[in-house]
Scaffold this motif. Structure first.
Motif, PDB file in Angstrom:
ATOM      1  N   PHE A 168     -32.005  32.483  -6.452  1.00  0.00           N
ATOM      2  CA  PHE A 168     -32.817  33.452  -7.199  1.00  0.00           C
ATOM      3  C   PHE A 168     -32.006  34.706  -7.538  1.00  0.00           C
ATOM      4  O   PHE A 168     -32.043  35.189  -8.669  1.00  0.00           O
ATOM      5  CB  PHE A 168     -34.055  33.827  -6.367  1.00  0.00           C
ATOM      6  N   VAL A 169     -31.264  35.222  -6.579  1.00  0.00           N
ATOM      7  CA  VAL A 169     -30.447  36.422  -6.824  1.00  0.00           C
ATOM      8  C   VAL A 169     -29.415  36.142  -7.915  1.00  0.00           C
ATOM      9  O   VAL A 169     -29.235  36.941  -8.838  1.00  0.00           O
ATOM     10  CB  VAL A 169     -29.756  36.895  -5.523  1.00  0.00           C
ATOM     11  N   GLN A 171     -29.640  33.920 -10.308  1.00  0.00           N
ATOM     12  CA  GLN A 171     -30.339  33.814 -11.592  1.00  0.00           C
ATOM     13  C   GLN A 171     -30.747  35.192 -12.094  1.00  0.00           C
ATOM     14  O   GLN A 171     -30.691  35.480 -13.283  1.00  0.00           O
ATOM     15  CB  GLN A 171     -31.581  32.921 -11.449  1.00  0.00           C
ATOM     16  N   PRO A 180     -39.386  36.299 -16.902  1.00  0.00           N
ATOM     17  CA  PRO A 180     -39.728  34.993 -16.326  1.00  0.00           C
ATOM     18  C   PRO A 180     -39.799  35.021 -14.803  1.00  0.00           C
ATOM     19  O   PRO A 180     -40.756  34.493 -14.215  1.00  0.00           O
ATOM     20  CB  PRO A 180     -38.588  34.085 -16.790  1.00  0.00           C
ATOM     21  N   ALA A 181     -38.838  35.665 -14.167  1.00  0.00           N
ATOM     22  CA  ALA A 181     -38.840  35.720 -12.699  1.00  0.00           C
ATOM     23  C   ALA A 181     -40.073  36.470 -12.205  1.00  0.00           C
ATOM     24  O   ALA A 181     -40.723  36.064 -11.236  1.00  0.00           O
ATOM     25  CB  ALA A 181     -37.571  36.394 -12.197  1.00  0.00           C
ATOM     26  N   GLY A 184     -43.223  34.354 -12.685  1.00  0.00           N
ATOM     27  CA  GLY A 184     -43.266  33.328 -11.642  1.00  0.00           C
ATOM     28  C   GLY A 184     -43.729  33.902 -10.320  1.00  0.00           C
ATOM     29  O   GLY A 184     -44.581  33.328  -9.641  1.00  0.00           O
ATOM     30  N   ALA A 185     -43.186  35.064  -9.952  1.00  0.00           N
ATOM     31  CA  ALA A 185     -43.541  35.681  -8.672  1.00  0.00           C
ATOM     32  C   ALA A 185     -45.021  36.075  -8.659  1.00  0.00           C
ATOM     33  O   ALA A 185     -45.733  35.788  -7.685  1.00  0.00           O
ATOM     34  CB  ALA A 185     -42.664  36.908  -8.415  1.00  0.00           C
ATOM     35  N   THR A 208     -47.684  29.616 -14.757  1.00  0.00           N
ATOM     36  CA  THR A 208     -46.413  30.222 -15.174  1.00  0.00           C
ATOM     37  C   THR A 208     -45.985  29.710 -16.555  1.00  0.00           C
ATOM     38  O   THR A 208     -45.623  30.496 -17.434  1.00  0.00           O
ATOM     39  CB  THR A 208     -45.310  29.907 -14.141  1.00  0.00           C
ATOM     40  N   LEU A 212     -45.732  32.089 -19.806  1.00  0.00           N
ATOM     41  CA  LEU A 212     -44.437  32.244 -20.478  1.00  0.00           C
ATOM     42  C   LEU A 212     -44.491  31.758 -21.922  1.00  0.00           C
ATOM     43  O   LEU A 212     -43.845  32.326 -22.804  1.00  0.00           O
ATOM     44  CB  LEU A 212     -43.346  31.500 -19.701  1.00  0.00           C
TER      45      LEU A 212
END
Lengths: 227, 110
Positions: A168-169, A171, A180-181, A184-185, A208, A212
């Motif tokens: 994740f970091v 990305q 997007p992140a 998702g969260a 999600t 999006l």
């Protein structure tokens, strides 16, 4: 051969470590090294195999297993896009190249410039094969250690969380747009609170994708209006 | 269903689903030049969103009413993030985070 091996050294350490963590988890869930080897040969995925241990010990239904595994591995759908032409030229090795396209192998293949005198097909195949051998060896080792040397391995399951955080970091750093992140969260947290925690992944994914897709339409409209 | 059969089927489903996700682009776009725009868009935006969801999934066994259950997760996750931002070394971040978590749950927050 030695060129392919040198390229895979970072994965050698990574897979031995993660594979060992997987083997330890699997062993403490009651499945010995034969299971570890068997799973790492035929499944061959990091995050999915960690989740598999939970599914096995939790006695999840096969449908839940399928949904979980499809969503965990959904990112793999996009890895292949970069290699369609190259893998097709590999003949008999084509199915194996698709099967073995893990996160790590993907990133190695993306960043490997094969020297002019070497056979690219052979280098690609050897990189993929070496990586899987490391993974199988690590899993077997972990399960055997868990069986032979009794020590307290509780907490080793955090390796899965740590793996996801690291991806994740990476990305996050690579992304131009963090929307997007964040989507998702947020969808993840909301669905986690509404649904049963072991079944929230599918609704979280569906919302999600919906959000999006809407976001994409809106940003198109905004661009259109600006013109 | 016997436990062994259940385990074999679970592994088989996992293997099939994993291979299926890797196979998708080759089956869908093996014959075309370029996948449709919406697929390329989702290909770009979904992976970070899925990772965020998976991190939340890892919290499913945390007991949110107990500090002993929450703190090791929070501390170790912070270790992973900070170490990774600093060194950018996957193995180091995962290894140190896992060892930190194991020490915390075994010796500190019992």
């Amino acid at each position: 051969m030695s060129f392919a091996f040198r390229r895979t050294v970072p994965v050698l350490f990574g897979y031995l470590f993660l594979g060992t963590a997987f083997g330890l988890m699997l062993q403490s869930a009651g499945y010995n090294f034969i299971w570890a080897i068997f799973i790492s040969m035929f499944v061959y995925t990091g995050s999915g195999q960690f989740a598999l241990v939970g599914l096995l010990s939790g006695g999840a239904g096969l449908f839940t297993t399928a949904v979980m595994q499809l969503s965990i591995n959904s990112r793999h759908m996009f890895y292949g896009l970069s290699f369609i032409e190259k893998f097709k030229r590999m003949g008999k090795l084509y199915p194996y190249m698709i099967f073995s396209l893990t996160d790590e192998t993907y990133s190695l293949l993306c960043s490997t410039a094969v020297p002019g005198n070497a056979d690219e097909k052979k280098v690609f195949f050897l990189i993929a094969l070496f990586d899987q051998i490391y993974w199988i060896a690590g899993s077997a080792l972990g399960a055997l250690i868990g069986q032979l040397i009794p020590f307290n391995s509780s907490g080793v399951e955090f390796a899965m969380t740590a793996l996801f955080i690291v991806i994740f970091v990476e990305q996050w750093i690579a992304a131009k747009n963090h929307m997007p992140a964040i989507v998702g969260a947020v969808c993840g947290i909301i669905c986690f609170l509404i649904f049963d925690p072991s079944n929230f992944i599918l609704p979280a994914l569906v919302t999600t994708v919906a959000v999006l897709t809407m976001y994409r339409q809106l940003s198109f409209k905004r661009k259109g209006a600006a013109k | 269903m016997s436990p062994i059969l259940f385990a074999i089927l679970t592994v088989a489903v996992t293997a099939a689903c994993t291979f299926a996700t890797r196979l998708v682009p080759f089956v869908l776009f093996g014959t075309r030049d370029k996948p449709p725009a919406i697929v390329r868009y989702l290909g770009e935006v979904l992976p970070p969103a899925v990772m965020a969801i998976l991190i939340i999934y890892c919290l499913k066994d945390v007991d949110f009413s107990s500090a002993n259950s929450i703190l090791p997760q929070v501390i170790s996750a912070a270790v992973v993030v900070l170490l990774h931002l600093w060194k950018r070394n996957n193995l180091l971040s995962i290894g140190a985070g896992t060892v930190c978590y194991m020490l915390l749950v075994q010796f500190v927050f019992i």
